[in-house]
Design an enzyme around this catalytic site. Structure first.
Site, PDB file in Angstrom:
ATOM      1  N   LYS A 100      -3.780   7.932   2.985  1.00  0.00           N
ATOM      2  CA  LYS A 100      -4.206   7.827   3.841  1.00  0.00           C
ATOM      3  C   LYS A 100      -4.467   8.368   5.598  1.00  0.00           C
ATOM      4  O   LYS A 100      -5.230   8.962   6.004  1.00  0.00           O
ATOM      5  CB  LYS A 100      -5.267   6.123   4.240  1.00  0.00           C
ATOM      6  CG  LYS A 100      -5.451   5.968   2.698  1.00  0.00           C
ATOM      7  CD  LYS A 100      -6.942   6.149   2.218  1.00  0.00           C
ATOM      8  CE  LYS A 100      -7.446   5.750   1.273  1.00  0.00           C
ATOM      9  NZ  LYS A 100      -8.480   6.293   1.031  1.00  0.00           N
ATOM     10  N   TYR A 115       1.263  -1.011   0.343  1.00  0.00           N
ATOM     11  CA  TYR A 115       0.201   0.106   0.109  1.00  0.00           C
ATOM     12  C   TYR A 115       0.715   1.176  -0.317  1.00  0.00           C
ATOM     13  O   TYR A 115       0.318   2.196  -0.598  1.00  0.00           O
ATOM     14  CB  TYR A 115      -1.308  -0.363   1.247  1.00  0.00           C
ATOM     15  CG  TYR A 115      -2.275   0.862   1.062  1.00  0.00           C
ATOM     16  CD1 TYR A 115      -2.772   0.338  -0.490  1.00  0.00           C
ATOM     17  CD2 TYR A 115      -2.661   1.538   2.212  1.00  0.00           C
ATOM     18  CE1 TYR A 115      -4.011   0.726  -0.235  1.00  0.00           C
ATOM     19  CE2 TYR A 115      -3.555   2.446   2.038  1.00  0.00           C
ATOM     20  CZ  TYR A 115      -4.489   1.696   0.532  1.00  0.00           C
ATOM     21  OH  TYR A 115      -5.643   2.854   0.592  1.00  0.00           O
TER      22      TYR A 115
HETATM   23  N1  LIG Z   1     -11.759  -0.217  -2.605  1.00  0.00           N
HETATM   24  C1  LIG Z   1     -10.982  -0.670  -1.690  1.00  0.00           C
HETATM   25  O1  LIG Z   1     -10.321  -1.447  -1.467  1.00  0.00           O
HETATM   26  C2  LIG Z   1     -10.851   0.371  -0.941  1.00  0.00           C
HETATM   27  C3  LIG Z   1     -10.799   0.199   1.072  1.00  0.00           C
HETATM   28  C4  LIG Z   1     -10.391   1.531   1.786  1.00  0.00           C
HETATM   29  C5  LIG Z   1     -11.186   2.633   1.156  1.00  0.00           C
HETATM   30  N2  LIG Z   1     -11.118   3.078  -0.061  1.00  0.00           N
HETATM   31  C6  LIG Z   1     -11.515   4.096  -0.304  1.00  0.00           C
HETATM   32  O2  LIG Z   1     -12.614   4.185  -1.267  1.00  0.00           O
HETATM   33  C7  LIG Z   1     -12.644   5.166  -1.779  1.00  0.00           C
HETATM   34  C8  LIG Z   1     -13.499   5.238  -3.403  1.00  0.00           C
HETATM   35  O3  LIG Z   1     -12.552   3.733  -4.414  1.00  0.00           O
HETATM   36  P1  LIG Z   1     -13.116   2.430  -4.736  1.00  0.00           P
HETATM   37  O4  LIG Z   1     -12.486   1.638  -4.137  1.00  0.00           O
HETATM   38  O5  LIG Z   1     -14.766   2.776  -5.050  1.00  0.00           O
HETATM   39  O6  LIG Z   1     -12.238   3.137  -6.262  1.00  0.00           O
HETATM   40  P2  LIG Z   1     -12.580   4.253  -7.440  1.00  0.00           P
HETATM   41  O7  LIG Z   1     -11.961   3.572  -8.645  1.00  0.00           O
HETATM   42  O8  LIG Z   1     -14.160   3.074  -7.547  1.00  0.00           O
HETATM   43  O9  LIG Z   1     -13.191   5.232  -6.966  1.00  0.00           O
HETATM   44  C9  LIG Z   1     -11.444   5.943  -7.050  1.00  0.00           C
HETATM   45  C10 LIG Z   1     -12.798   7.281  -7.428  1.00  0.00           C
HETATM   46  O10 LIG Z   1     -11.281   8.678  -7.617  1.00  0.00           O
HETATM   47  C11 LIG Z   1     -11.878   9.176  -8.901  1.00  0.00           C
HETATM   48  N3  LIG Z   1     -10.821  10.821  -9.129  1.00  0.00           N
HETATM   49  C12 LIG Z   1      -9.348   9.564  -8.844  1.00  0.00           C
HETATM   50  N4  LIG Z   1      -8.721  11.132  -9.006  1.00  0.00           N
HETATM   51  C13 LIG Z   1      -9.547  12.510  -8.568  1.00  0.00           C
HETATM   52  C14 LIG Z   1      -9.476  13.805  -9.466  1.00  0.00           C
HETATM   53  N5  LIG Z   1      -8.194  14.341  -9.633  1.00  0.00           N
HETATM   54  N6  LIG Z   1     -10.667  14.426  -9.067  1.00  0.00           N
HETATM   55  C15 LIG Z   1     -11.572  13.649  -8.743  1.00  0.00           C
HETATM   56  N7  LIG Z   1     -12.134  11.817  -8.337  1.00  0.00           N
HETATM   57  C16 LIG Z   1     -10.737  11.477  -8.828  1.00  0.00           C
HETATM   58  C17 LIG Z   1     -11.800   8.368  -9.153  1.00  0.00           C
HETATM   59  O11 LIG Z   1     -12.558   8.548 -10.628  1.00  0.00           O
HETATM   60  C18 LIG Z   1     -13.047   7.339  -9.213  1.00  0.00           C
HETATM   61  O12 LIG Z   1     -14.460   7.399  -9.244  1.00  0.00           O
HETATM   62  C19 LIG Z   1     -11.314   5.502  -2.229  1.00  0.00           C
HETATM   63  O13 LIG Z   1     -11.146   6.805  -1.431  1.00  0.00           O
HETATM   64  C20 LIG Z   1     -10.023   4.191  -1.796  1.00  0.00           C
HETATM   65  O14 LIG Z   1      -9.345   5.000  -1.231  1.00  0.00           O
HETATM   66  C21 LIG Z   1     -10.860   1.466  -1.070  1.00  0.00           C
END
Ligand SMILES: NC(=O)c1ccc[n+]([C@@H]2O[C@H](COP(=O)([O-])OP(=O)(O)OC[C@H]3O[C@@H](n4cnc5c(N)ncnc54)[C@H](O)[C@@H]3O)[C@@H](O)[C@H]2O)c1
Length: 253
Positions: free
Chosen positions: A160, A153
């Site tokens: 984070k 990570y």
């Molecule tokens: N998937 C996992 O395992 C997981 C676990 C814990 C937390 N998260 C967090 O959840 C959140 C959503 O991620 P996800 O897993 O749904 O993936 P995802 O790829 O569907 O969503 C990530 C989003 O970030 C957006 N993004 C990236 N750069 C950007 C910018 N410059 N301006 C505006 N938007 C931007 C992308 O367009 C996308 O919609 C993130 O913060 C991620 O770190 C994810």
């Protein structure tokens, strides 16, 4: 009656129908909210996905690193709703060089990108929405527990940690305006963002076994439910908090 009846919620971070943001938007609508989305980059894809919600939702383009987008956000949101009661920040990005075991060699420019998009943007987005939250509101962000160093990570973990601290400072500075700021620390979920992490299987392989409650890497619903709960009036005295939705992994050795 839903727990978000009458609420106006801005949901960011919808890219595919696996996005956590998509499920927050879906459940928020099911609980009675009017939802406005923001999308980044692939706008025609986001608009297509927005039509798959129970109620097709309007989509506003927002790159959180673009000052003009941020400055114009409140006006654009106002074209659809007369204010905001909640904002979901579901945004993260780190260049490939910043993850996957390359920690010792990642250049600062790539670290800076990860921190700006994944941590600082919680402040930028919240500040851009504040003029619409006149009587207060709830901001919820998506975290991956930054209390320890994980495999692969890397600098996203550092980002984070920054997000966690940013949410506490926002809680401190915006509490007097009745704006609550909390995070949901989710376990690993199979989304676009997750697929872009080299070696992500290191999480998805072990998490379901380690979690006392078990964990389904293909089910974003528990995470979305917690976000919707925090966006509702049911956590009126909670801010600066991190709610773990990880099957209990954070609590066991
Ligand atoms: N998937 C996992 O395992 C997981 C676990 C814990 C937390 N998260 C967090 O959840 C959140 C959503 O991620 P996800 O897993 O749904 O993936 P995802 O790829 O569907 O969503 C990530 C989003 O970030 C957006 N993004 C990236 N750069 C950007 C910018 N410059 N301006 C505006 N938007 C931007 C992308 O367009 C996308 O919609 C993130 O913060 C991620 O770190 C994810």
């Amino acid at each position: 009656m839903g727990i978000l009846d009458g609420k106006r919620i801005l949901v960011t971070g919808v890219l595919t129908d696996a996005s956590i943001g998509f499920h927050i938007a879906r459940m928020a609508q099911q609980e009675g909210a009017t939802v406005v989305l923001t999308g980044f980059g692939r706008m025609s894809l986001v608009e297509r996905i927005a039509k798959r919600l129970p109620e097709p939702a309007p989509v506003i383009e927002l790159d959180v690193t673009d000052d003009e987008h941020l400055a114009g956000l409140a006006d654009k949101v106002s074209a659809h709703v007369d204010g905001l009661d909640g904002v979901a920040h579901s945004i993260a990005f780190a260049p490939q060089t910043a993850m996957g075991g390359n920690f010792m060699n990642t250049p600062w420019g790539d670290v800076a990108t990860a921190v700006q998009i994944s941590a600082y943007s919680l402040k930028s987005l919240t500040a851009a929405c504040l003029p619409l939250m006149k009587s207060g509101g709830s901001v919820v962000g998506l975290d991956f527990d930054a209390g320890q160093a994980w495999p692969v990570y890397d600098w996203m973990g550092v980002a984070k940690a920054g997000l966690e601290s940013t949410s506490r400072y926002l809680a401190k500075y915006l509490g007097p305006d009745n704006v609550r700021v909390n995070l949901v620390a989710a376990g690993p979920l199979k989304t676009m963002a997750a697929k872009s992490i080299p070696g992500f299987e290191e999480f998805t392989d072990v998490w379901p076994e380690r979690a006392p409650l078990g964990w389904d890497v293909a089910d974003p619903e528990p995470t979305a439910k917690a976000c919707v709960a925090l966006l509702s009036d049911w956590f009126p005295a909670t801010t600066g908090e991190i709610v773990h939705v990880d099957g209990g992994v954070h609590a066991v050795g």
